[in-house]
Design a protein around this motif. Structure first.
Motif, PDB file in Angstrom:
ATOM      1  N   ASN A  44       0.851  -1.121  -0.024  1.00 20.14           N
ATOM      2  CA  ASN A  44       0.009  -0.055  -0.075  1.00 20.14           C
ATOM      3  C   ASN A  44       0.739   1.364  -0.072  1.00 20.14           C
ATOM      4  O   ASN A  44       0.434   2.248  -0.712  1.00 20.14           O
ATOM      5  CB  ASN A  44      -0.902  -0.155   1.281  1.00 20.14           C
ATOM      6  CG  ASN A  44      -2.269  -0.918   0.995  1.00 20.14           C
ATOM      7  OD1 ASN A  44      -2.221  -1.332  -0.189  1.00 20.14           O
ATOM      8  ND2 ASN A  44      -2.899  -1.049   1.936  1.00 20.14           N
TER       9      ASN A  44
ATOM     10  N   LEU B  23      -9.989   1.836   0.561  1.00 19.25           N
ATOM     11  CA  LEU B  23      -9.865   1.328   2.068  1.00 19.25           C
ATOM     12  C   LEU B  23     -11.135   1.530   2.503  1.00 19.25           C
ATOM     13  O   LEU B  23     -11.932   2.546   2.601  1.00 19.25           O
ATOM     14  CB  LEU B  23      -8.789   1.807   2.867  1.00 19.25           C
ATOM     15  CG  LEU B  23      -7.460   1.857   2.319  1.00 19.25           C
ATOM     16  CD1 LEU B  23      -6.127   2.291   3.219  1.00 19.25           C
ATOM     17  CD2 LEU B  23      -7.087   0.208   1.908  1.00 19.25           C
TER      18      LEU B  23
ATOM     19  N   SER C  25      -9.763  -3.879   8.529  1.00 15.85           N
ATOM     20  CA  SER C  25      -8.618  -3.541   8.378  1.00 15.85           C
ATOM     21  C   SER C  25      -7.709  -4.744   8.856  1.00 15.85           C
ATOM     22  O   SER C  25      -7.740  -4.548  10.133  1.00 15.85           O
ATOM     23  CB  SER C  25      -7.932  -2.336   8.727  1.00 15.85           C
ATOM     24  OG  SER C  25      -8.754  -1.219   7.999  1.00 15.85           O
TER      25      SER C  25
ATOM     26  N   GLN D 113      -3.580  -0.600   6.303  1.00 15.73           N
ATOM     27  CA  GLN D 113      -4.892  -0.384   5.804  1.00 15.73           C
ATOM     28  C   GLN D 113      -5.310   0.766   6.830  1.00 15.73           C
ATOM     29  O   GLN D 113      -6.568   1.149   6.761  1.00 15.73           O
ATOM     30  CB  GLN D 113      -5.584  -1.439   5.904  1.00 15.73           C
ATOM     31  CG  GLN D 113      -5.102  -2.482   4.542  1.00 15.73           C
ATOM     32  CD  GLN D 113      -5.980  -3.920   4.830  1.00 15.73           C
ATOM     33  OE1 GLN D 113      -6.400  -4.273   5.868  1.00 15.73           O
ATOM     34  NE2 GLN D 113      -5.979  -4.404   3.791  1.00 15.73           N
TER      35      GLN D 113
END
Length: 197
Positions: A91, A114, A120, A125
């Motif tokens: 990410n 997200l 998450s 995240q």
């Protein structure tokens, strides 16, 4: 305002594009091939869905060497697609590459699809990561590029409901890249929710 939308051919990022189109916000879809198992299927789906929905044509960035070296369930079929899904740096790489593209285009922001924090599983995240990534990107670029998370208040059931309302269909959200979703990877399991959740 304009933004780079990090797209995968999946429901979340496609919905972000549809919402931007409805709000007449300029957006530039960027698909990153990081060597994921599903890259070919995702890219084909991404192109088809954007065309079908009248969204801007996505740009593809080839970083497939990343997945050959950084091995996880998302990049290597010999690893477990669910239990070994965490792909370190993924990410952050997305945000950095999206920001570099935004910088080049003169866009002010990047968007990543997200969902709410309770969904998450990984550190990259969560809101603290996003805030720190934004600071690092500003230091690297010499100007602020905002990280947008338009779906951060949403669970997957909310996304599915909204996508149905907006007639979004034909997306692909399985990490295996097989024509039939596997039903057991994290992306597939996200869709197995109860209405009461």
């Amino acid at each position: 305002m304009s933004f780079v939308n990090l797209v995968s051919g999946g429901l979340d990022s496609t919905l972000v594009g549809v919402m931007a189109k409805e709000d007449h916000i300029d957006h530039f879809p960027l698909f990153i091939d990081y060597g994921q198992r599903a890259a070919n299927k995702e890219w084909a789906t991404c192109q088809a869905v954007h065309k079908q929905l009248g969204l801007p044509e996505p740009t593809k960035m080839d970083l497939s060497g990343f997945g050959r070296v950084i091995v996880s369930g998302l990049t290597n079929a010999e690893k477990d697609v669910k239990n070994e899904a965490f792909t370190p740096g993924r990410n952050l790489m997305f945000l950095l590459m999206g920001s570099a593209y935004a910088y080049q285009l003169g866009a002010s922001s990047i968007a990543i699809g997200l969902l709410a924090e309770q969904f998450s599983l990984f550190p990259d995240q969560r809101p603290p990561f996003l805030a720190q990534a934004e600071v690092a990107i500003e230091a690297a670029m010499g100007r602020r590029i905002k990280v947008l998370t338009p779906l951060i208040e949403f669970g997957k059931a909310d996304v599915v409901r909204l996508a149905n309302e907006k007639s979004v269909s034909g997306t692909y959200s399985c990490h295996t890249g097989d024509s039939q979703p596997c039903g057991r990877c994290i992306a597939c399991l996200e869709f197995q929710f109860n209405e009461g959740e």
